[in-house]
Scaffold this motif. Structure first.
Motif, mmCIF file in Angstrom:
data_model
loop_
_atom_site.group_PDB
_atom_site.id
_atom_site.type_symbol
_atom_site.label_atom_id
_atom_site.label_comp_id
_atom_site.label_asym_id
_atom_site.label_seq_id
_atom_site.Cartn_x
_atom_site.Cartn_y
_atom_site.Cartn_z
ATOM 1 N N ASN A 256 28.465 -4.770 0.807
ATOM 2 C CA ASN A 256 29.416 -3.736 0.418
ATOM 3 C C ASN A 256 30.764 -3.916 1.092
ATOM 4 N N ASN A 257 30.740 -4.177 2.392
ATOM 5 C CA ASN A 257 31.957 -4.454 3.142
ATOM 6 C C ASN A 257 31.781 -5.773 3.892
ATOM 7 N N PRO A 258 31.819 -6.889 3.160
ATOM 8 C CA PRO A 258 31.500 -8.174 3.780
ATOM 9 C C PRO A 258 32.540 -8.610 4.803
ATOM 10 N N THR A 259 32.053 -9.389 5.741
ATOM 11 C CA THR A 259 32.900 -10.005 6.754
ATOM 12 C C THR A 259 32.846 -11.509 6.566
ATOM 13 N N THR A 260 33.948 -12.184 6.794
ATOM 14 C CA THR A 260 33.987 -13.637 6.621
ATOM 15 C C THR A 260 34.321 -14.323 7.935
ATOM 16 N N ALA A 261 33.875 -15.547 8.028
ATOM 17 C CA ALA A 261 34.184 -16.388 9.186
ATOM 18 C C ALA A 261 34.395 -17.811 8.687
ATOM 19 N N ILE A 262 35.204 -18.573 9.386
ATOM 20 C CA ILE A 262 35.478 -19.964 9.031
ATOM 21 C C ILE A 262 34.890 -20.853 10.118
ATOM 22 N N THR A 263 34.103 -21.823 9.706
ATOM 23 C CA THR A 263 33.424 -22.679 10.675
ATOM 24 C C THR A 263 34.412 -23.589 11.393
ATOM 25 N N GLY A 264 34.075 -23.911 12.633
ATOM 26 C CA GLY A 264 34.884 -24.836 13.412
ATOM 27 C C GLY A 264 34.484 -26.271 13.161
ATOM 28 N N ALA A 265 34.954 -27.154 14.014
ATOM 29 C CA ALA A 265 34.678 -28.586 13.841
ATOM 30 C C ALA A 265 33.188 -28.885 13.937
ATOM 31 N N ASP A 266 32.436 -28.025 14.652
ATOM 32 C CA ASP A 266 30.994 -28.239 14.784
ATOM 33 C C ASP A 266 30.198 -27.560 13.677
ATOM 34 N N GLY A 267 30.891 -26.944 12.719
ATOM 35 C CA GLY A 267 30.219 -26.301 11.596
ATOM 36 C C GLY A 267 29.616 -24.951 11.909
ATOM 37 N N HIS A 268 29.813 -24.417 13.123
ATOM 38 C CA HIS A 268 29.160 -23.184 13.530
ATOM 39 C C HIS A 268 29.962 -21.940 13.136
ATOM 40 N N PHE A 269 29.238 -20.854 12.961
ATOM 41 C CA PHE A 269 29.834 -19.541 12.707
ATOM 42 C C PHE A 269 29.095 -18.508 13.554
ATOM 43 N N HIS A 270 29.733 -17.344 13.784
ATOM 44 C CA HIS A 270 29.149 -16.323 14.647
ATOM 45 C C HIS A 270 29.655 -14.955 14.215
ATOM 46 N N PHE A 271 28.738 -13.999 14.095
ATOM 47 C CA PHE A 271 29.083 -12.612 13.785
ATOM 48 C C PHE A 271 28.529 -11.712 14.885
#
Length: 295
Positions: free
Chosen positions: A52-67
């Motif tokens: 409903n209220n999504p959050t986005t993140a962009i992966t770094g050079a290592d491909g990782h994401f964190h919420f």
């Protein structure tokens, strides 16, 4: 009297206790976006978390994401990156994740499949580039009791005759080249030699798709050297008249298109504007079977 005074207080006590119940402590989610073929991490992938209220993140050079600060509950998560698609070949595919109070969900793996590329050249009989030649990348679609060629990509050759079709899902394709002659020819132009035009052809330089060579594109592959050598043939004009309002007698402006329907593939090979009297003259048509359309 004392009991009567206490009863209202006791009646309010459960609601007060509920209001003071501490909220569930948030959790977190982390993971990596990877290339499903090579297993390598993908940087600059966009990861969408929630609905409903999504959050986005962009992966770094290592491909990782964190919420962080994730309220306990069930969520959807998906990844996207240019040149890739989810392994199930559906862009809207999502993973379901359950987050419990104070839970740190980790090792979430989002796999994206690399798409393919087809490149080549469109040249004339002398080996010179044909600028702005149109190349369609096609694949068969199987419906109830029939199959037909559908267009997966459409590109235009540059000034070197090069074309590049990007973001192709794995599959078997056919390439089809069409060269349109210049349309702004002055009326009553006299040619110093018999008029010629290029027939539309399939790779490798055949007019019938039944003789064409299929191009197999695997995940992440670059298929190169798909080259066309176009050869001119005697060209003809198709002339006629469109009666009534469609023909322009009431001021309507339209065009007549000449196209083929070989193998259920609709290809526009030439077109011309309708004149005010409803007449038309389509030039640059080589021998073959065609259908005329008014639009």
């Amino acid at each position: 009297m004392k009991l009567a005074a206490i009863l209202p207080f006791l009646a309010l006590l459960p609601g007060t206790l509920r209001a003071q119940t501490p909220a569930a402590k948030p959790g977190s989610v982390e993971g990596v976006v990877i290339n499903s073929v090579t297993g390598e991490p993908l940087k600059k992938a966009v990861v969408t978390f929630g609905e409903n209220n999504p959050t986005t993140a962009i992966t770094g050079a290592d491909g990782h994401f964190h919420f962080d600060s994730v309220t306990p509950g069930v969520y959807w998560i998906m990844g996207e990156r240019e040149g890739f698609q989810p392994t199930a070949a559906v862009r809207q595919i999502r993973l379901s994740i359950t987050v419990a109070p104070e839970q740190h969900v980790q090792d979430v793996a989002i796999k994206l499949m690399p798409l393919g590329i087809i490149t080549g050249h469109v040249l004339d009989e002398d080996g010179d580039p044909i600028v702005r030649a149109h190349v369609a990348v096609l694949r068969y679609f199987y419906g109830p009791g029939s199959k037909r060629l559908n267009q997966s990509a459409f590109v235009e050759a540059n000034d070197l005759g090069e074309f590049e079709a990007l973001d192709l899902p794995p599959g078997r394709y056919y390439c089809h080249a069409v060269v349109w002659l210049p349309r702004n020819i002055p009326p009553r132009t006299r040619w110093g030699h018999p008029e010629e035009a290029y027939p539309s052809i399939f790779y490798p330089n055949v007019r019938d798709v039944g003789q064409a060579t299929a191009i197999d594109v695997a995940p992440g592959t670059h298929v190169s050297n798909i080259n066309f050598r176009m050869r001119k043939m005697p060209a003809y004009h198709i002339r006629g008249t469109v009666p009534g309002e469609a023909g322009g007698q009431s001021g309507t402006v339209g065009q007549v298109s000449v196209g083929t329907t070989e193998s259920n593939l609709e290809t526009n090979v030439s077109q011309a504007n309708l004149k005010p009297d409803g007449s038309f003259a389509v030039r640059g048509v080589v021998n073959g079977s065609y259908q005329l359309s008014l639009f």
